[in-house]
Scaffold this motif. Structure first.
Motif, PDB file in Angstrom:
ATOM      1  N   SER A 113       0.855  -1.190   0.000  1.00 36.78           N
ATOM      2  CA  SER A 113       0.000   0.000   0.000  1.00 36.78           C
ATOM      3  C   SER A 113       0.890   1.239   0.000  1.00 36.78           C
ATOM      4  O   SER A 113       2.052   1.179   0.410  1.00 36.78           O
ATOM      5  CB  SER A 113      -0.927  -0.021   1.214  1.00 36.78           C
ATOM      6  N   GLY A 114       0.324   2.347  -0.461  1.00 39.94           N
ATOM      7  CA  GLY A 114       1.120   3.552  -0.676  1.00 39.94           C
ATOM      8  C   GLY A 114       1.838   4.073   0.555  1.00 39.94           C
ATOM      9  O   GLY A 114       2.871   4.730   0.456  1.00 39.94           O
ATOM     10  N   ASN A 115       1.324   3.744   1.762  1.00 37.78           N
ATOM     11  CA  ASN A 115       1.934   4.288   2.973  1.00 37.78           C
ATOM     12  C   ASN A 115       3.073   3.410   3.513  1.00 37.78           C
ATOM     13  O   ASN A 115       3.636   3.695   4.557  1.00 37.78           O
ATOM     14  CB  ASN A 115       0.862   4.449   4.060  1.00 37.78           C
ATOM     15  N   TYR A 116       3.380   2.311   2.793  1.00 45.06           N
ATOM     16  CA  TYR A 116       4.343   1.308   3.275  1.00 45.06           C
ATOM     17  C   TYR A 116       5.707   1.903   3.647  1.00 45.06           C
ATOM     18  O   TYR A 116       6.168   1.781   4.780  1.00 45.06           O
ATOM     19  CB  TYR A 116       4.473   0.255   2.185  1.00 45.06           C
ATOM     20  N   PHE A 117       6.339   2.585   2.704  1.00 43.78           N
ATOM     21  CA  PHE A 117       7.694   3.100   2.965  1.00 43.78           C
ATOM     22  C   PHE A 117       7.660   4.171   4.057  1.00 43.78           C
ATOM     23  O   PHE A 117       8.543   4.232   4.905  1.00 43.78           O
ATOM     24  CB  PHE A 117       8.298   3.673   1.688  1.00 43.78           C
ATOM     25  N   ASP A 118       6.616   4.990   4.008  1.00 42.08           N
ATOM     26  CA  ASP A 118       6.500   6.053   4.980  1.00 42.08           C
ATOM     27  C   ASP A 118       6.325   5.475   6.387  1.00 42.08           C
ATOM     28  O   ASP A 118       6.950   5.908   7.352  1.00 42.08           O
ATOM     29  CB  ASP A 118       5.302   6.925   4.597  1.00 42.08           C
ATOM     30  N   LEU A 119       5.496   4.430   6.487  1.00 42.55           N
ATOM     31  CA  LEU A 119       5.246   3.776   7.769  1.00 42.55           C
ATOM     32  C   LEU A 119       6.530   3.174   8.334  1.00 42.55           C
ATOM     33  O   LEU A 119       6.817   3.264   9.530  1.00 42.55           O
ATOM     34  CB  LEU A 119       4.196   2.677   7.584  1.00 42.55           C
ATOM     35  N   LEU A 120       7.326   2.560   7.450  1.00 44.21           N
ATOM     36  CA  LEU A 120       8.560   1.929   7.908  1.00 44.21           C
ATOM     37  C   LEU A 120       9.634   2.966   8.218  1.00 44.21           C
ATOM     38  O   LEU A 120      10.613   2.666   8.895  1.00 44.21           O
ATOM     39  CB  LEU A 120       9.084   0.957   6.857  1.00 44.21           C
ATOM     40  N   GLY A 121       9.446   4.169   7.689  1.00 48.62           N
ATOM     41  CA  GLY A 121      10.453   5.202   7.914  1.00 48.62           C
ATOM     42  C   GLY A 121      11.700   4.963   7.074  1.00 48.62           C
ATOM     43  O   GLY A 121      12.810   5.230   7.513  1.00 48.62           O
ATOM     44  N   VAL A 122      11.491   4.457   5.859  1.00 49.99           N
ATOM     45  CA  VAL A 122      12.613   4.221   4.952  1.00 49.99           C
ATOM     46  C   VAL A 122      12.730   5.434   4.039  1.00 49.99           C
ATOM     47  O   VAL A 122      11.725   5.954   3.560  1.00 49.99           O
ATOM     48  CB  VAL A 122      12.351   2.945   4.120  1.00 49.99           C
ATOM     49  N   THR A 123      13.972   5.892   3.836  1.00 49.33           N
ATOM     50  CA  THR A 123      14.169   7.036   2.956  1.00 49.33           C
ATOM     51  C   THR A 123      14.850   6.579   1.678  1.00 49.33           C
ATOM     52  O   THR A 123      15.664   5.659   1.708  1.00 49.33           O
ATOM     53  CB  THR A 123      15.043   8.107   3.630  1.00 49.33           C
ATOM     54  N   PRO A 124      14.514   7.201   0.552  1.00 49.28           N
ATOM     55  CA  PRO A 124      15.042   6.699  -0.731  1.00 49.28           C
ATOM     56  C   PRO A 124      16.547   6.883  -0.842  1.00 49.28           C
ATOM     57  O   PRO A 124      17.107   7.825  -0.279  1.00 49.28           O
ATOM     58  CB  PRO A 124      14.306   7.545  -1.768  1.00 49.28           C
ATOM     59  N   PHE A 125      17.194   5.965  -1.558  1.00 47.67           N
ATOM     60  CA  PHE A 125      18.599   6.167  -1.919  1.00 47.67           C
ATOM     61  C   PHE A 125      18.664   7.216  -3.015  1.00 47.67           C
ATOM     62  O   PHE A 125      19.531   8.076  -3.020  1.00 47.67           O
ATOM     63  CB  PHE A 125      19.200   4.847  -2.390  1.00 47.67           C
ATOM     64  N   ALA A 126      17.719   7.131  -3.953  1.00 47.60           N
ATOM     65  CA  ALA A 126      17.623   8.128  -5.024  1.00 47.60           C
ATOM     66  C   ALA A 126      16.185   8.164  -5.493  1.00 47.60           C
ATOM     67  O   ALA A 126      15.442   7.198  -5.329  1.00 47.60           O
ATOM     68  CB  ALA A 126      18.552   7.769  -6.181  1.00 47.60           C
ATOM     69  N   GLY A 127      15.793   9.285  -6.093  1.00 50.02           N
ATOM     70  CA  GLY A 127      14.419   9.427  -6.561  1.00 50.02           C
ATOM     71  C   GLY A 127      13.464   9.503  -5.390  1.00 50.02           C
ATOM     72  O   GLY A 127      13.787  10.058  -4.348  1.00 50.02           O
ATOM     73  N   ARG A 128      12.276   8.894  -5.557  1.00 48.56           N
ATOM     74  CA  ARG A 128      11.325   8.897  -4.447  1.00 48.56           C
ATOM     75  C   ARG A 128      10.795   7.480  -4.250  1.00 48.56           C
ATOM     76  O   ARG A 128      10.950   6.609  -5.106  1.00 48.56           O
ATOM     77  CB  ARG A 128      10.168   9.845  -4.756  1.00 48.56           C
ATOM     78  N   LEU A 129      10.167   7.253  -3.092  1.00 54.38           N
ATOM     79  CA  LEU A 129       9.555   5.959  -2.835  1.00 54.38           C
ATOM     80  C   LEU A 129       8.063   6.082  -3.116  1.00 54.38           C
ATOM     81  O   LEU A 129       7.585   7.151  -3.471  1.00 54.38           O
ATOM     82  CB  LEU A 129       9.839   5.532  -1.388  1.00 54.38           C
ATOM     83  N   LEU A 130       7.321   4.979  -2.965  1.00 57.03           N
ATOM     84  CA  LEU A 130       5.896   5.041  -3.253  1.00 57.03           C
ATOM     85  C   LEU A 130       5.182   5.884  -2.192  1.00 57.03           C
ATOM     86  O   LEU A 130       5.608   5.927  -1.044  1.00 57.03           O
ATOM     87  CB  LEU A 130       5.305   3.633  -3.282  1.00 57.03           C
TER      88      LEU A 130
END
Lengths: 126, 873
Positions: B180-197
Motif C-alpha cells: 500500500s502507498g503508505n508502506y515506505f513512509d510507515l517503515l520510515g525508509v528514505t530513498p537512496f535516489a528518486g522517491r519511494l511510493l
C-alpha cells in the motif's frame, strides 16, 4: 613515596645538616613560593639559605615533590626566562596551594610545639 | 589519573638541564671555573638518571610496562615453540571459526532487526486460531482496521511474489512485493535516489514502481538514469520512480524485493473479496500504546467482520478465531521458523567441538607448564612475585587464544560463505547477508575470553604452584601427578563430548536417509524439469496456448533419449500448492478438509513420467480436451476421504462450485509439499480442460540417461518452437528433491563434518596424552622390563589404562546424549532420539579410533630398550 636522599654535595663533606623529613619539603616549597614565582634551582637554594644551611635539599627529591604538588594542583608551572637569561620552568602558588600552606603551617606549628614540650627545655645544641 | 601523562619526559629532561645550568651559573659567580662549576652542579643534583627514571615511572602506569613486557615475552615464547603454537592456534581456529560462523548465521537469520525506523514498534496484524497464526484478514477487513483503529500511526499492506517483467526486451523473472502507498513512509525508509511510493500511487495513475538498491546495481549497473525507465508487467507500463536504500530488501527475510509496486495492481475484484486471505498487514503502534491494547481494539472489528462473512465453524476455530499482534521488527518469520531449530542445534554442535578442541589445548598447555616448572621455580626463587608470574602466564595464554580467534575469523568467513552459498543455491534461493556486526564481534571476543579463562586456568594454576625447593631438588624432573590426573580426565571428557556429537550426526544422517528412502510416491531419478512460460499477449487466446503446449509435448517426445514427457502446473516438492473447493454428490461436509483439496493441472503421461502408479481406471489422453466431457483423477487419499469404500470412477464432482468433472481413475499418493507430511487429498484435471488458463507449466521429461546432459538440448528445442516461449528455470527432479531437504542436508552435513572433526581432535588428544606419559615414564618402563616384564605386557598396560578412561567417557557421553538428542527430536524423522543403532555405531567408531590412537604410543612403550632407557637418565 620514594625515600631517596641522594649524595651530599662536596663543599661541606662531613656536615651535620639534616635530611628533610617527609612532608616538610612540600611545606617549605609552598612557603618559598609565597613571595613569588621561582624555578626549581632557585627553590632549592632558597630553602637551603633560609634554613641557614641546616637543611640540605636533594635536587632529585625536590623535583619529585614539585611534580607531586603540581599534580595536586597546589602549584602551577610555566616555562619562562631567569634573571640571567636562562630558560627555566617557573613554579607559582595556586589559590588551592595558598590555602594548603595556611593549613599545613598551623599543623606544623602545633606539631613542633608538641615535640618541643615533650623534649623539654633546650639544653644542648652543638 | 594513571592513563594520562601531563608532561613528556623530554620536557622534564629539559627542566633538569636548565637547573644544572642555573646551578653552574651560581657556582661560577662564586668563582669556580666552567668545568668545575658544571661538575659541582651535577654533584649537587645527585643522580640525574634516577630522577628521570622516577619521573618516568611516576607518569607511566607500571602495569602497562609490565603488560608490554609480558606480551613481548609471550610472543617470543610463541616463536620459540612453533609446533606448539601452531597446534594450539590451528585447533582454536577451527573451533572458534566454526562458532563464529554459525553465530553469524544465527545473527543474520534469527536476531537482526530490519533496517527501518524504530523496528520495535512494528507489528504484523495476524489472524490466528487453534492450529496456527496465519496472515492477515481480507482487504475489506483491513480497510475497517485502517478507518476504525486508533492505536496505530498507520497500517500498511504487504504481499511478496515473483513477477515476470519486461524492461527492454525479453521477459525476466524478478522477486518483488506489492504494497500500500503508505508502506515506505510507515517503515520510515528514505530513498537512496528518486522517491519511494506514496499514498497517491495507489491510484495507478500513472503506475509507479521502486527498485531495490541491489537490483539497481545488478540490472542497471548502478546508473542513475534507471529512474524514469519503464517496464511492463503483463500489459501495464510502470515507471521506476526511485531506488530503495541499500540494505532494505522488504519484509521477507531470505528474499529480496527487487521491485516494489502499488498494492492496487491486485485488481478491484481481489480487493473487494471478503474471502481472500492473501497478504500481510503491518502496523506501527502509537507511542505509549501496548500491543495488547491494540489487539483489544482490532479484535472486535475482526469479530464483527467474521460474523458478517462466516466461514465453516472448524475453519474459524482453527485459523480465524481472533486477531494477534506479532512483532515485525525482524520481518516475516517463515525463515526463522524453518531455521531456528537447526541453527541452534548447530550452535550446540560447534560449541561442543570447541570444548573438545579446548581440552586438547589444555593438555598441551599443561604439558608445557610441566616442562616450564623449573623456569617458574627459578623465577620465584629469584624474587618474582607470584602475581606477576600469574599475569605473565595469563597474558601468554590470552595471546594464544587471541591468535586462535583471529585465525578463526578466517575460518569463519569461509564457513559462513559456504553456508550462505548453500542457502542461495537452487531454484528457490534463500538470500542471507552475513554481516559481522557488533553482536558477532562481541560473541567471538567473549568466547575467546571465556575459553582463555576456563581452559587456561589449569596451566596457570599449575604455574602458581611453582615450588622452588621441590623443582630444584628434583633437578627439573617433577612427578606432577596432579597434572597427569587432570589430563586423563580431559581425555574421558573429550570422548564423552565426541560421543554426543557422533550420536547427533548419526541421528541426523539417519533422518536424511529415512526421508530419502521413504516412499514419496514418485521416482526422482532421471527426470529433467523445465519451467516454461507462454506469456500474454501472444498466447492470450486459450486455443493458442493449448496449441503451444501441444507443440512442445509433440516435439520433446520425439527427441532421442526421451522415455516420456508431460506438462503440469506443479511438480512434487516444487514449493507450490493450490487448493480448490470440491463437492462430491451425497457427501456431507463437516470440516475444512471436507470442502476442498489440492489441485494439479497435468497432461497425459504425467504419472508415467514421474513414476506414480495408476491404481484404478485410466490416465488422461490426448482427446481429453475442449468439447469432450471433463474428466478428473483422484489420488488415493482423496478417494479414501471422500468415497470411503465406494468406487469413485464414474462419479461427477464439482470443482470451485462450477464445472463438472467425471472421475476416471485413481493414482497413488505422491508427496507434493513436504516429505515429512502426508500427501494430502488431490484431484488432477487435464491440461486441455483447465479451470483457468495457466501461462506457466513445468515440462517433466523422463530420460534414458543422465538428465543433466540433455537439459541444454531440451531447452534449445523448446525455445525454438515458437515466438516468446520462455524457459524460466531448468533442473532435475532429483535436485528439487534435494532442495526440499535443504534444512536436513545442511544440518546433517555440518553435524557429520563437525562430528568427524571432534573425533579427530579426541584422537589427537588421546595420542598426545599417552605419548607424553610414555615419554616421561621411559625410565620406569625400562626398569620394569629389566625386571622381566615382556613387551606385550607393557603395551597392554598402556592400552588398558586408556581403555577404562575411554569406557568412562563413553558411559558419560551416552548418558548426556539422550537428553540432548531429545531436545533435537523435532528435527528427526523416523528415528528415535534413543536409537540404539546410532548409539552403538558411534561408540564402536570411537573405541576403534581410540584404540588406534593409543596403539602407537603403546607400541613405542613396548619397544623401549631397557639398557638405553636407563643410560639416558
Amino acid at each position: 613515596m620514594a625515600a631517596y636522599w641522594g649524595r651530599m654535595p662536596t663543599r661541606k663533606p662531613d656536615d651535620d645538616r639534616l635530611a628533610l623529613m617527609q612532608g616538610t619539603l612540600d611545606l617549605l616549597i609552598l612557603r618559598t613560593l609565597v613571595t613569588g614565582r621561582c624555578h626549581g634551582q632557585g627553590i632549592a637554594r632558597t630553602i637551603g639559605r633560609q634554613s641557614e644551611e641546616v637543611f640540605f635539599v636533594d635536587h632529585g627529591s625536590l623535583y619529585l615533590a614539585l611534580q607531586r604538588l603540581e599534580e595536586k594542583g597546589w602549584i602551577g608551572a610555566e616555562w619562562g626566562v631567569s634573571e640571567n637569561n636562562r630558560r627555566a620552568r617557573f613554579y607559582s602558588l595556586t589559590e588551592k596551594g595558598r590555602e594548603r600552606l595556611v593549613e599545613k603551617t598551623s599543623q606544623w606549628r602545633r606539631l613542633a610545639r608538641a615535640i618541643g614540650t615533650i623534649l623539654g627545655p633546650e639544653e644542648q645544641e652543638g | 589519573m594513571f592513563w594520562r601523562r601531563k608532561r613528556t619526559p623530554a620536557d622534564f629532561a629539559e627542566e633538569i638541564r636548565a637547573h644544572l645550568q642555573l646551578e653552574a651559573d651560581e657556582w661560577k659567580s662564586d668563582g669556580l671555573a666552567d668545568r668545575e662549576a658544571g661538575n659541582a652542579a651535577r654533584r649537587a643534583f645527585g643522580n640525574v638518571t634516577a630522577a628521570q627514571e622516577r619521573f618516568y615511572e611516576k607518569g607511566r602506569p607500571l602495569w602497562l610496562d609490565h603488560l608490554v613486557q609480558d606480551v613481548r615475552y609471550g610472543l617470543r615464547g610463541m616463536r620459540k615453540s612453533p609446533g606448539f603454537t601452531l597446534a594450539v592456534v590451528f585447533t582454536l581456529a577451527l573451533g572458534m571459526g566454526a562458532n563464529t560462523a554459525i553465530f553469524s548465521l544465527i545473527d543474520a537469520v534469527l536476531l537482526r532487526s530490519l533496517p527501518v525506523k524504530d523496528p520495535a514498534s512494528l507489528y504484523f496484524l495476524n489472524n490466528a486460531g487453534a492450529r496456527e497464526v496465519g496472515g492477515s484478514p481480507p482487504y475489506p477487513c483491513f480497510e475497517r482496521f485502517r478507518s476504525q483503529a486508533t492505536s496505530f500511526t498507520g497500517i500498511a499492506a504487504y504481499s511478496a511474489h515473483d513477477f515476470g517483467i519486461r524492461i527492454d526486451g525479453p521477459m525476466e523473472q524478478v522477486d518483488g512485493a506489492t504494497v500500500s502507498g503508505n508502506y515506505f513512509d510507515l517503515l520510515g525508509v528514505t530513498p537512496f535516489a528518486g522517491r519511494l511510493l506514496a499514498a497517491s500511487d495507489d491510484q495507478l495513475d500513472p503506475p509507479a514502481a521502486v527498485i531495490s538498491y541491489g537490483f539497481w546495481q545488478r540490472r542497471f549497473a548502478g546508473k542513475l538514469d534507471a529512474i524514469g525507465k519503464t517496464f511492463y508487467l503483463d500489459n501495464t507500463k510502470f515507471t521506476i520512480v526511485g531506488i530503495a536504500p541499500p540494505g532494505f530488501n522488504g519484509l521477507t527475510p531470505g528474499q529480496h524485493d527487487d521491485v516494489t509496486m502499488p498494492f492496487t495492481i491486485a485488481g478491484p475484484n481481489l480487493l473487494r473479496d471478503t474471502g481472500s486471505w492473501f497478504f500481510r498487514a503491518v502496523a506501527r503502534l502509537k507511542p505509549g500504546i501496548t500491543a495488547e491494547r491494540a489487539r483489544g481494539e482490532i479484535d472486535p472489528i475482526f469479530q464483527s467482520f467474521m460474523n458478517e462473512f462466516p466461514p465453516l465453524a472448524d475453519a474459524r476455530r482453527d485459523y480465524f478465531r481472533n486477531m494477534e499482534l506479532t512483532p515485525a521488527s525482524r520481518g516475516l518469520d517463515e525463515l526463522r521458523k524453518r531455521f531456528s531449530r537447526p541453527l541452534w542445534a548447530l550452535m550446540a554442535v560447534v560449541g561442543l567441538v570447541l570444548l573438545v578442541g579446548c581440552a586438547n589445548i589444555t593438555n598441551l598447555l599443561l604439558a608445557r607448564a610441566a616442562r616450564r616448572e623449573r623456569e617458574f621455580a627459578v623465577r620465584v626463587a629469584i624474587g618474582a612475585g607470584r602475581s606477576r608470574l600469574f599475569r605473565q602466564v595469563l597474558v601468554e595464554t590470552g595471546l594464544l587464544f587471541a591468535a586462535g580467534a583471529a585465525a578463526g575469523a578466517v575460518v569463519a568467513w569461509w564457513v559462513a560463505r559456504s553456508v550462505v552459498g548453500f542457502f542461495a543455491g537452487g531454484a528457490h534461493p534463500i538470500l542471507i547477508e552475513v554481516d559481522w556486526d557488533w553482536r558477532v564481534i562481541g560473541f567471538t571476543a567473549g568466547l575467546s575470553l571465556l575459553a582463555t579463562v576456563i581452559f587456561g586456568a589449569a596451566p596457570i594454576l599449575s604455574a602458581l604452584r611453582a615450588d622452588p625447593h621441590r623443582a630444584m631438588k628434583d633437578g627439573g624432573r617433577t612427578t606432577e601427578a596432579r597434572g597427569i590426573r587432570l589430563r586423563h580426565f580431559l581425555v574421558a571428557f573429550q570422548v564423552a563430548l565426541s560421543l554426543v556429537l557422533l550420536v547427533g550426526a548419526a541421528l541426523f544422517l539417519r533422518t536424511l536417509q529415512n526421508l530419502y528412502s521413504k516412499a514419496a510416491g514418485f521416482h526422482a531419478d532421471q527426470v529433467a524439469l523445465l519451467l516454461i512460460h507462454l506469456p500474454d499477449p501472444t498466447y492470450h487466446n486459450p486455443a493458442a496456448r493449448i496449441a503451444g503446449w501441444d507443440r512442445i509435448l509433440a516435439e520433446v517426445r520425439g527427441l532421442a533419449g526421451v522415455r516420456s514427457a508431460s506438462l503440469s502446473r506443479m511438480t512434487p516438492l516444487d514449493g507450490n500448492s493450490r487448493g480448490v473447493g470440491f463437492e462430491v454428490p451425497g457427501f456431507q461436509p463437516r470440516s475444512v478438509r471436507d470442502i476442498g483439496l489440492g489441485l494439479n493441472t497435468v497432461s497425459e503421461d504425467y504419472f508415467r513420467t514421474l513414476g506414480t502408479p495408476l491404481l484404478q481406471g485410466r490416465d488422461f489422453n490426448g482427446s481429453d480436451r475442449e468439447g469432450a466431457p471433463n474428466v478428473a483423477l483422484l489420488n488415493e487419499s482423496a478417494r479414501r476421504h471422500f468415497f470411503g469404500g465406494r468406487d469413485p470412477v464414474g462419479t461427477v464432482v464439482k470443482l470451485m462450485g462450477r464445472p463438472q468433472y467425471r472421475i476416471v481413475g485413481v493414482v497413488q499418493d505422491a508427496k507434493q509439499t513436504d516429505l515429512r507430511e502426508e500427501a494430502g487429498d488431490f484431484v488432477y484435471i487435464p491440461l486441455r480442460q483447465p479451470i483457468d488458463m495457466g501461462a506457466f507449466m513445468t515440462l517433466s521429461i523422463r530420460t534414458a540417461g543422465d538428465p543433466r546432459r540433455l537439459i541444454g538440448a531440451f531447452e534449445r528445442r523448446v525455445r525454438g518452437l515458437g515466438p516468446e516461449i520462455r524457459v524460466l528455470r531448468t533442473g532435475t527432479l532429483a535436485r528439487q528433491f534435494d532442495e526440499s531437504l535443504l534444512r536436513e542436508r545442511l544440518i546433517s552435513t555440518l553435524a557429520t563434518g563437525f562430528g568427524a572433526l571432534a573425533l579427530l581432535l579426541s584422537a589427537v588428544g588421546l595420542y598426545g596424552v599417552l605419548a607424553y606419559s610414555v615419554g616421561r615414564r621411559t625410565a620406569e618402563i625400562g626398569i620394569r622390563m629389566t625386571l622381566g616384564a615382556r613387551p606385550g605386557q607393557v603395551v597392554w598396560g598402556v592400552l588398558s589404562e586408556t581403555l577404562w578412561r575411554v569406557t568412562l567417557g563413553l558411559a558419560a557421553g551416552a548418558l548426556a546424549s539422550i537428553p540432548l538428542a531429545k531436545l533435537a527430536e523435532k528435527l528427526l524423522y523416523g528415528v528415535a532420539p534413543t536409537d540404539a543403532v546410532a548409539l552403538a555405531g558411534s561408540a564402536a567408531l570411537l573405541v576403534a579410533v581410540s584404540l588406534l590412537a593409543s596403539y602407537l604410543p603403546a607400541r613405542r612403550a613396548g619397544r623401549i630398550d631397557p639398557a638405553a632407557a636407563l643410560r639416558s637418565e
